[in-house]
Design a protein around this motif. Structure first.
Motif, PDB file in Angstrom:
ATOM      1  N   GLY A 194       2.179   1.942  -3.252  1.00  0.00           N
ATOM      2  CA  GLY A 194       1.201   2.213  -4.304  1.00  0.00           C
ATOM      3  C   GLY A 194       0.874   1.030  -5.200  1.00  0.00           C
ATOM      4  O   GLY A 194       0.249   1.198  -6.248  1.00  0.00           O
ATOM      5  N   ARG A 213      -4.500  -0.836  -3.511  1.00  0.00           N
ATOM      6  CA  ARG A 213      -5.320   0.158  -2.830  1.00  0.00           C
ATOM      7  C   ARG A 213      -6.386  -0.590  -2.049  1.00  0.00           C
ATOM      8  O   ARG A 213      -6.722  -1.739  -2.374  1.00  0.00           O
ATOM      9  CB  ARG A 213      -5.945   1.116  -3.849  1.00  0.00           C
ATOM     10  CG  ARG A 213      -6.843   0.422  -4.839  1.00  0.00           C
ATOM     11  CD  ARG A 213      -7.344   1.317  -5.955  1.00  0.00           C
ATOM     12  NE  ARG A 213      -7.736   0.476  -7.082  1.00  0.00           N
ATOM     13  CZ  ARG A 213      -8.863  -0.259  -7.147  1.00  0.00           C
ATOM     14  NH1 ARG A 213      -9.715  -0.244  -6.138  1.00  0.00           N
ATOM     15  NH2 ARG A 213      -9.131  -1.005  -8.206  1.00  0.00           N
ATOM     16  N   THR A 214      -6.873   0.024  -0.998  1.00  0.00           N
ATOM     17  CA  THR A 214      -7.919  -0.634  -0.218  1.00  0.00           C
ATOM     18  C   THR A 214      -9.203   0.167  -0.350  1.00  0.00           C
ATOM     19  O   THR A 214      -9.186   1.387  -0.447  1.00  0.00           O
ATOM     20  CB  THR A 214      -7.559  -0.701   1.284  1.00  0.00           C
ATOM     21  OG1 THR A 214      -7.271   0.615   1.715  1.00  0.00           O
ATOM     22  CG2 THR A 214      -6.374  -1.597   1.528  1.00  0.00           C
ATOM     23  N   THR A 215     -10.285  -0.585  -0.390  1.00  0.00           N
ATOM     24  CA  THR A 215     -11.579   0.080  -0.416  1.00  0.00           C
ATOM     25  C   THR A 215     -12.330  -0.428   0.803  1.00  0.00           C
ATOM     26  O   THR A 215     -12.447  -1.630   1.007  1.00  0.00           O
ATOM     27  CB  THR A 215     -12.343  -0.286  -1.698  1.00  0.00           C
ATOM     28  OG1 THR A 215     -11.448  -0.117  -2.791  1.00  0.00           O
ATOM     29  CG2 THR A 215     -13.548   0.583  -1.898  1.00  0.00           C
ATOM     30  N   LEU A 231       0.839  -1.194   0.000  1.00  0.00           N
ATOM     31  CA  LEU A 231       0.000   0.000   0.000  1.00  0.00           C
ATOM     32  C   LEU A 231       0.880   1.252   0.000  1.00  0.00           C
ATOM     33  O   LEU A 231       0.660   2.185  -0.774  1.00  0.00           O
ATOM     34  CB  LEU A 231      -0.890  -0.040   1.254  1.00  0.00           C
ATOM     35  CG  LEU A 231      -1.996   1.007   1.381  1.00  0.00           C
ATOM     36  CD1 LEU A 231      -3.047   0.821   0.290  1.00  0.00           C
ATOM     37  CD2 LEU A 231      -2.672   0.894   2.761  1.00  0.00           C
ATOM     38  N   THR A 238      -8.766  -5.426  -0.746  1.00  0.00           N
ATOM     39  CA  THR A 238      -7.513  -4.857  -1.229  1.00  0.00           C
ATOM     40  C   THR A 238      -7.319  -5.245  -2.690  1.00  0.00           C
ATOM     41  O   THR A 238      -7.410  -6.429  -3.036  1.00  0.00           O
ATOM     42  CB  THR A 238      -6.340  -5.402  -0.384  1.00  0.00           C
ATOM     43  OG1 THR A 238      -6.621  -5.126   0.985  1.00  0.00           O
ATOM     44  CG2 THR A 238      -5.018  -4.780  -0.783  1.00  0.00           C
ATOM     45  N   THR A 264      -3.288  -2.259  -7.931  1.00  0.00           N
ATOM     46  CA  THR A 264      -3.434  -1.071  -8.786  1.00  0.00           C
ATOM     47  C   THR A 264      -2.636  -1.215 -10.067  1.00  0.00           C
ATOM     48  O   THR A 264      -2.789  -0.439 -10.990  1.00  0.00           O
ATOM     49  CB  THR A 264      -2.934   0.188  -8.065  1.00  0.00           C
ATOM     50  OG1 THR A 264      -1.644  -0.092  -7.555  1.00  0.00           O
ATOM     51  CG2 THR A 264      -3.845   0.596  -6.948  1.00  0.00           C
TER      52      THR A 264
END
Lengths: 496, 496
Positions: free
Chosen positions: B69, B72-74, B66, B79, B82
């Motif tokens: 980069g 990404r986590t929502t 993370l 997870t 990207t």
């Protein structure tokens, strides 16, 4: 020569070697007039017999007196005291005063205004000589626990092997190739840094790396970003170059990034020196992005990462360094023994050549090459890892004992800052600056010292202290804490 | 989530910590497309179960991905990868080019334009690999004749004694005190220099002394007087500081004094480097008078004085230095063994503090402290003097053999310059510069090299060569001379 006498026995306690004891006994006798100018000293044979010494010891002492001008020899007639009158008193110094270069003047000023010189205990009376000083100033290592036998066998292995002399003749100014490979392997395994031996340059301790890098990258009048507080060696290196130190603030996530107008930045992400704060992942990304934007170099000093007490280590900045802007600096002086002056830098590829050339300007071949080879051997045979594991347990226990002791005994004086690694405890003073100074002096009078963290600061801030513990045994540690407590009582009594 | 797999096991060998192994395994999988953009990663609990890891390790690896980069986590959904589209590939190495400081740029230029780099044999084909190269380039020492057993016992004595670690902790940046006293005694006895240990600062070889002194005394744009020719190390040190090298001519009495407008002058009075001329007594007085008039510092590099073949030695300039303007530099690298990087400077009192501070900026504690202690022991027990006496006989015979051989075999090519001491024979080429270059190339093709003395010159001059012999045995010496003779024949044949 029955009338000749020097109080040798009082010096043999003080000096390990008889020739040194004799030299000092004679020199003192010359200084205090016991042996006035013109006195003929006994022959080496006579003096050896009188004091039960070897003739070699006596000759050695005589030669040292000769070298320092205390005696002269006349062929055929003996050795005579010249006295101290003819010796230029060191203070009179009617000698030429040399004009220094701008670098020289800046360097001298920087050295005199920082470090121990800035700590300001010089005018405080020293503790009673009978009581040995306990110092929390150092930060390791505990040499009594070093596996000297294993180390000596590594040194002996180097001496036996063809390595030594021959390899050295063609030695690389960047240092022993095998040690650089061993360091690369260690960094990959323990720190997640992918570097090959070519990227690693060895130095005589990390300060040589910091000073040369600064010289290489920082022009006169140019800014360099430093954490505030930070190690005074960095401030010195920047000042000597005529650079302008730009202090960066710290908060709970470490160095606070800004869009610094600079091309050089020093940071201690793993454990901020001296406060112990860990640089957060977000801040790490910000610093790397800043470096890319400004075409800057980040010097990451990972001075204290091998000893971790809690939490998980974050990867060094260097491990995230996609476009090669980070110089990673490490050292063995704290993990092995203080006299082993071996530090290293992991270099971005574009800096390998300039750094190696800079090193070669001063040292066309590296010093201590056999020690470098022995260290490589020690690492490759697993000795280093084993030693680190043992010391991690030991220092971990010591660190816990120190924190507990300080909190219990003088927790009302200091607020201990958390630290998940390292050989230093950073502590904020809870009272007034005047009381801090009084406490430091009282502690010194009680025979205990600690670091005034002010010497690391570029801008004024509240009083704080650093307690190093790694070099102490538990008795000294507890005795030191107890003296600190007594010192505080001393001040309270004085004030009543 | 049965379709998710990363080759974790191949990373666990490489990385010490499981979270690091997992991080690198995942990162590689993202890079090589195994985990394409948008892939949902397993939850930490799922992945921990799948690979037998702790959830903490998995979280740590995810946090690092993370941070960099890669994912990404929502909140509430997981997870996601990207992808690497936004990220710079590691290998493409479009890495940053760093801007060097003015010092850095000057230093790099000076290092690249001098020394071996300037010798210009780079485009010459190397000799057949089967034939070992015989090199007259080095100038000592012959390490096979070094009394290694005696040296090792000195090292062992240091290791046994309490000396080592403890003494080092409080070590003086100027170097081991006993070695400095031993050097003072040696200089008094063998060179007539009266100096005490305080005036002696140890360095990691004499180049470190030369570079730091230059930095300390020479500002940008300021002139420094150098013999022409001289050792390229001095030229480099002056250039790196931005100083202006003022070449001083040589004649049969050595450096020709003028009223140089400068405050720093380098000279090799005992044996001019590389020509071998001895500075006459009258010239010595003139230089000292000049220094007094100009308030200048003279740096006397006595690099090669221990080995004398004929004549009586003149006292060093330092021995005549009434008002303390001379820095005397010596080294053990040629008398002991090349890997022993110990040089020293005898300092005027006014320079003791600035020089020690400069040393301390780079090296708060000196490296190779045990070697320094062993060297002190070796000197104090007489081992050094014995070794010098033996080597003086040996090198004297070798020097005579080299001169005789060269004169006999290629005396029509070179005019050997006289020298009453030292490990170098300086020889003027009797023919054209073109023939000199052709001869050097032919010699290289035959497997023999010598120094092109042009690399020491600041202003153009006739071709000359330096022959070092100390490191060779007699067979190699004669074989080398014979190859030189053959090389000359090769050129004659080519021309027919």
């Amino acid at each position: 020569m029955p009338d000749f006498t020097v109080p040798l026995s009082s010096y043999t306690e003080k000096y390990r070697y008889k020739y040194l004891a004799l030299f000092h006994a004679l020199r003192s006798a010359i200084h205090d007039g016991t042996l006035p100018e013109g006195t003929r000293l006994p022959s080496t044979r006579e003096l050896a017999e009188m004091y039960g010494l070897s003739r070699g010891s006596v000759s050695q002492a005589y030669e040292m007196l000769l070298a320092e001008g205390y005696v002269r020899t006349t062929v055929g007639s003996g050795t005579f005291v010249t006295g101290v009158l003819g010796k230029a008193p060191e203070s009179a110094a009617a000698t030429a005063q040399m004009t220094l270069s701008p670098w020289g003047s800046r360097m001298v000023a920087a050295m005199q205004q920082s470090g121990d010189a800035a700590e300001g205990l010089a005018n405080t009376p020293a503790p009673a000589a009978a009581e040995a000083l306990i110092s929390f100033r150092d930060s390791g290592p505990r040499e009594a626990l070093f596996p000297s036998a294993e180390w000596k066998s590594a040194l002996a292995w180097v001496a036996r092997s063809k390595h030594g002399a021959h390899a050295a003749a063609a030695a690389d100014p960047a240092g022993d190739r095998e040690l650089r490979a061993a360091i690369a392997a260690h960094l990959r395994r323990s720190r997640g840094i992918s570097a090959d031996a070519e990227q690693i340059c060895l130095f005589n301790g990390s300060m040589q790396a910091i000073t040369l890098l600064t010289q290489l990258l920082l022009g006169e009048g140019e800014p360099a970003v430093l954490e505030d507080p930070c190690y005074y060696g960095i401030t010195r290196a920047v000042s000597a170059c005529g650079g302008v130190a730009v202090p960066a603030q710290l908060d709970g996530e470490g160095m606070v990034p800004r869009d610094f107008v600079a091309r050089l930045l020093f940071v201690t992400p793993g454990r901020q020196f001296p406060t112990g704060v860990v640089l957060s992942p977000a801040r790490r990304r910000e610093l790397l992005a800043w470096a890319a934007r400004r075409n800057a170099v980040i010097v990451e000093d990972d001075y204290d990462s091998e000893f971790r007490w809690s939490g998980r280590p974050l990867e060094p900045l260097k491990a995230l360094d996609r476009d090669e802007r980070v110089v990673y600096i490490g050292s063995f002086s704290k993990t092995m023994f203080a006299a082993l002056r071996v530090g290293y830098a992991v270099l971005p590829r574009s800096l390998i050549r300039p750094v190696t050339l800079a090193k070669a300007l001063y040292e066309p071949a590296p010093p201590a090459h056999q020690e470098q080879q022995a260290l490589a051997r020690f690492m490759l045979t697993g000795g280093y890892e084993r030693h680190l594991r043992r010391m991690r347990r030991h220092y971990g226990a010591m660190q816990a004992a120190l924190r507990q002791g300080l909190e219990q005994e003088i927790g009302d004086l200091f607020e201990l800052r958390p630290a998940d690694s390292g050989l230093l405890v950073y502590a904020l003073w809870r009272r007034s600056p005047e009381e801090f100074q009084a406490f430091r002096e009282a502690a010194y009078a009680r025979g205990v010292v600690f670091r005034n963290a002010e010497i690391y600061r570029q801008t004024p801030g509240p009083p704080a202290a650093c307690f190093g513990f790694a070099h102490l045994d538990k008795n000294a540690l507890y005795e030191g804490i107890s003296r600190l407590k007594e010192a505080w009582k001393d001040i309270q009594v004085t004030r009543v």
